[in-house]
Design a protein around this motif. Structure first.
Motif, PDB file in Angstrom:
ATOM      1  N   SER A 246      84.766 100.605  31.050  1.00  0.00           N
ATOM      2  CA  SER A 246      86.129 100.133  31.326  1.00  0.00           C
ATOM      3  C   SER A 246      86.362  98.777  30.670  1.00  0.00           C
ATOM      4  CB  SER A 246      86.363 100.015  32.835  1.00  0.00           C
ATOM      5  OG  SER A 246      86.256 101.280  33.440  1.00  0.00           O
TER       6      SER A 246
ATOM      7  N   ASP B 209      90.859 106.075  30.837  1.00  0.00           N
ATOM      8  CA  ASP B 209      89.684 105.649  31.597  1.00  0.00           C
ATOM      9  C   ASP B 209      89.418 106.648  32.718  1.00  0.00           C
ATOM     10  OD1 ASP B 209      87.561 104.355  32.704  1.00  0.00           O
ATOM     11  OD2 ASP B 209      88.589 102.446  33.036  1.00  0.00           O
ATOM     12  N   GLU B 210      88.459 107.521  32.485  1.00  0.00           N
ATOM     13  CA  GLU B 210      88.088 108.549  33.469  1.00  0.00           C
ATOM     14  C   GLU B 210      89.325 109.200  34.080  1.00  0.00           C
ATOM     15  OE1 GLU B 210      84.973 107.566  36.098  1.00  0.00           O
ATOM     16  OE2 GLU B 210      83.935 106.289  34.660  1.00  0.00           O
TER      17      GLU B 210
END
Ligand SMILES: Nc1ncnc2c1ncn2[C@@H]1O[C@H](COP(=O)(O)OP(=O)(O)O)[C@@H](O)[C@H]1O
Ligand SMILES: [Mg+2]
Length: 262
Positions: free
Chosen positions: A55, A167-168
């Protein structure tokens, strides 16, 4: 040793060039001299253990987090000079709850000052591209998690970004929804040819959605392996059982066990 796929790229092919990137939190380095080139139109998967700095990396690249040193350039420009799209892990916090789904998507376009007709045209085009079957005039709380995350993705793409950061994006969703969204997302990204940085902690997902997979070590973070994912697009769920996929997964698991989890 990691192989640097970037070495053979011409400047024109390079969409993102990261040089000597440095970042520390409380004196603990996460990145100390990190280099990376990303090819235009590629989906770069970023995979690594919890807390390794995935991240942190894309937040710095997206201009959401200051870096301590080094440079991240997009065709020679700073991130503030280009249009980017960002999709957060937690869809519940990403959308404006007081705005209808369609207004969430319109929001960045209105801020850009786009005329109303163009805003509506983009909204319609996106809804077609993503084969949206639900009512975009609903509020986020009236939608399922998968629908909300789809709206987040549409909002990120509405501005026609040069680079998309995810992000995920599916980690808070159930498996069935994840599979459906993976299919949709890869189709749209490959149609549009958008350069994408996709963080995931799911190895299969990283392989399925990437043109190239960067495997990161624990901090201080380095590249454990840089894996070209040469599989035909689109990659349906059945691709997860193909021999080529299994071989890539075996290679990545091996790297993970030797270098990443070490
Ligand atoms: N704002 C912050 N302040 C202090 N430490 C942070 C901050 N953000 C991240 N970290 C630390 O930096 C490391 C990398 O975090 P992060 O990039 O979120 O990891 P990942 O996304 O790979 O799980 C972790 O050890 C985390 O605890
Ligand atoms: Mg993270």
């Amino acid at each position: 040793m990691p192989r640097h796929a970037a070495a053979s790229m011409t400047p024109r092919e390079t969409a993102i060039a990261i040089r000597g990137l440095r970042k520390a939190f409380g004196g603990q380095p996460v990145y100390s001299g990190f280099d990376l080139d990303v090819k235009r139109g590629d989906i770069l998967g970023i995979f690594g253990p919890n807390g390794c700095g995935k991240s942190t990396l894309i937040n710095m690249a997206a201009g959401l987090l200051p870096k301590d040193g080094g440079e991240i350039l997009y065709d020679g420009r700073e991130v503030s000079e280009i249009r980017v799209g960002y999709v957060f892990q937690n869809y519940r916090e990403a959308l404006f709850p007081w705005r209808r789904a369609a207004d969430n998507i319109r929001y960045p376009l209105r801020r850009m000052g786009l005329p109303k007709a163009q805003v509506e045209a983009r909204l319609t085009a996106l809804a077609e591209r993503f084969r949206v079957r639900f009512d975009l005039n609903r509020y986020p709380y009236e939608l399922s998690g998968g629908q909300q995350q789809l709206v987040s993705i549409m909002r990120a793409l509405a501005v026609e970004p040069e680079v998309l950061f995810l992000d995920e994006p599916f980690s808070a969703l159930d498996f069935e929804t994840t599979l459906a969204l993976r299919d949709l997302l890869q189709r749209v990204l490959k149609d549009l040819g958008i350069t994408t940085l996709l963080v995931s902690h799911d190895l299969e997902e990283s392989i399925v959605l990437s043109d190239r997979l960067l495997m990161l070590t624990r901090r201080p973070t380095t590249v454990a392996d840089d894996v070209p994912i040469v599989l035909p697009w689109p990659r349906a769920a059945a691709a997860l059982a193909s021999p080529d996929f299994m071989a890539l997964k075996a290679r990545c698991l091996d790297v993970f066990q030797r270098a990443v989890a070490a």
